[in-house]
Scaffold this active site. Structure first.
Site, PDB file in Angstrom:
ATOM      1  N   GLY A 267      -3.418 -14.551   2.692  1.00 18.33           N
ATOM      2  CA  GLY A 267      -3.428 -13.837   4.018  1.00 18.33           C
ATOM      3  C   GLY A 267      -4.522 -13.144   4.045  1.00 18.33           C
ATOM      4  O   GLY A 267      -4.946 -13.657   5.565  1.00 18.33           O
TER       5      GLY A 267
ATOM      6  N   SER B 129       0.945  -1.183  -0.208  1.00 13.52           N
ATOM      7  CA  SER B 129      -0.159   0.233   0.350  1.00 13.52           C
ATOM      8  C   SER B 129       0.881   1.076   0.100  1.00 13.52           C
ATOM      9  O   SER B 129       2.212   1.052   0.353  1.00 13.52           O
ATOM     10  CB  SER B 129      -0.655   0.224   1.165  1.00 13.52           C
ATOM     11  OG  SER B 129      -1.735  -1.117   1.596  1.00 13.52           O
TER      12      SER B 129
ATOM     13  N   GLU C 198      -5.748  -6.159   4.394  1.00  7.89           N
ATOM     14  CA  GLU C 198      -5.399  -7.340   3.320  1.00  7.89           C
ATOM     15  C   GLU C 198      -7.060  -7.185   2.655  1.00  7.89           C
ATOM     16  O   GLU C 198      -7.482  -8.240   2.043  1.00  7.89           O
ATOM     17  CB  GLU C 198      -5.672  -8.302   4.550  1.00  7.89           C
ATOM     18  CG  GLU C 198      -5.060  -7.953   4.575  1.00  7.89           C
ATOM     19  CD  GLU C 198      -3.051  -9.557   4.646  1.00  7.89           C
ATOM     20  OE1 GLU C 198      -3.728 -10.886   4.732  1.00  7.89           O
ATOM     21  OE2 GLU C 198      -2.652  -9.612   5.874  1.00  7.89           O
TER      22      GLU C 198
END
Ligand code: CAA
Length: 378
Positions: free
Chosen positions: A241, A126, A362
């Protein structure tokens, strides 16, 4: 269908539960209050094989599979969500390197993660202006005679100040998702600078920082995977994840609901335990049902990943449902506790603060819905 854990899965679950109950739970409130990163606890997780649950034994992992990982994550999150997210990202980093790294990259990084020599791994995707849309990232990697130089800024990096290895995505080609590559950067590399620790609503004992890449030079062999093929690596890693975050949400909600159930049995109002009132019973019943549904979704996604079949959609469903259900549950748990739910003397308020981010990181709930809808419309 068999819903019972096998021997290995049960062993991992028991191991995680025992460590969580004995070592983590007693200090979780203090870690949160003091914003203390749990260095020693993380080393303990590594010693138990929990920093590489789904990593081959030859690399120091427990080689216990994805279902075992999900069960372990739930147990750790039940005690401390901050520790759990650090464990989740570290396992995700170890797994993606184990799956896609060269032999040299695997040997260099994974034994250090699984042994606890690296306190954590970090995942730097990110950016300040590229969250749900990582394809718009601006960080660049430019080829030099000695390797690569990284320039740019990453945001919200879990364990970014402490990680021994950081998986970093940067633009090496044109715009969009196709011009992105991935690099393995050693913690402490000159030019990779962690910024100010974020002052967060919850997960206050986990480390979250921006990472600035200021002419950060890395060698040629830091390139991870194919040149310009980094976006798919991020998507693949995030699919796994998301099972971890679903399991984390389930763990937080499990702890909260157990506490609310105990509280409803002993707290008396109008001359009887509040659990005798239908209003409280329905909150407990809805919470228990949603929690069990979350568990089944997470375990199904884990089982599919373990079986090697496509599981992106199922991981997104598990993450979406479990995180939203866990938020509802933790909110009800505060309501059941009344005023006591709103103060730090009881863990209910910590659970509500901790669980909030599970619908955001996530991949937000909105991104999960995109993944699910695209799969349906394909
Ligand atoms: N597996 C493999 N490949 C995938 C994939 C997957 N799950 N999903 C997409 N791809 C591939 C596509 O097939 C496509 O390949 P081609 O170009 O060859 O056709 C390519 O990747 C681009 O895919 P899309 O066109 O679908 O990409 P998009 O820009 O539309 O994005 C998205 C799709 C699902 C919204 C994605 O951007 C996304 O998941 N966004 C959320 C990001 C995210 O979860 N960030 C979390 C940060 S990390 C974090 O939070 C960790 C922490 O600290 C706790």
């Amino acid at each position: 269908m068999d819903f019972e854990p096998n021997e290995t899965q049960a062993l991992i679950q028991r191991t995680a539960r025992d460590y969580a109950e004995r070592v983590i739970k007693p200090v979780a409130a203090a870690l949160d209050k003091e914003e203390r990163f749990p260095f020693e606890i993380l080393k303990g997780l590594a010693d138990l094989g929990l920093m590489g649950v789904n990593i081959p034994a030859e690399l120091g992992g427990a080689e216990a599979g994805v279902v075992a990982y999900s069960l372990a994550m739930t147990e750790i999150a039940r005690a401390c969500a901050s520790t759990a997210v650090t464990m989740a990202v570290t396992n995700m980093v170890a797994e993606v390197i184990a799956k896609l790294g060269t032999e040299a990259q695997r040997q260099k990084h994974i034994p250090k993660i699984t042994s606890g020599e690296h306190v954590a791994g970090a995942f730097a995707l990110s950016e300040p202006e590229a969250g749900s849309d990582p394809g718009s990232m601006r960080t660049t990697a430019e080829r030099t005679s000695a390797g690569w130089v990284l320039r740019g800024q990453k945001q919200w990096i879990t364990s970014g100040a402490h990680a021994g290895v950081v998986v970093v995505w940067a633009r090496t080609g044109g715009p969009g998702t196709k011009g992105i590559s991935c690099f393995l950067v050693d913690g402490g590399t000159p030019g990779m600078k962690p910024g100010k620790h974020e002052d967060k609503l919850g997960l206050r004992a986990s480390n979250t920082v921006p990472l600035t890449f200021d002419d950060c030079e890395v060698p040629e062999d830091a390139l991870f995977g194919e040149l310009d093929g980094g976006f798919k690596i991020a998507m693949m890693a995030l699919d796994g994840g998301r099972i971890g975050i679903a399991s984390q949400a389930i763990g937080i909600a499990t702890a909260a609901l157990e506490e609310a159930t105990d509280y409803a049995k002993q707290r008396k109002q109008f001359g009887k335990p509040i659990g005798d009132f239908q209003a409280i019973q329905w909150m407990l019943a809805d919470s228990k049902t949603e929690l069990e549904a979350s568990r089944l979704l997470a375990l199904r996604a884990a089982k599919m990943k373990e079986a090697g079949v496509p599981f992106s959609r199922e991981a997104a469903m598990a993450k979406l449902y479990a995180s939203e259900a866990a938020n509802r549950i933790c909110n009800r748990v505060v309501q059941i506790h009344g005023g006591y739910g709103y103060v730090r003397d009881f863990p209910a308020e910590r659970h509500l603060r901790d669980v909030r981010v599970t619908t955001i990181y996530e991949g937000t709930s909105e991104v999960q819905r995109t993944v699910i809808a695209r799969a349906a419309l394909r």
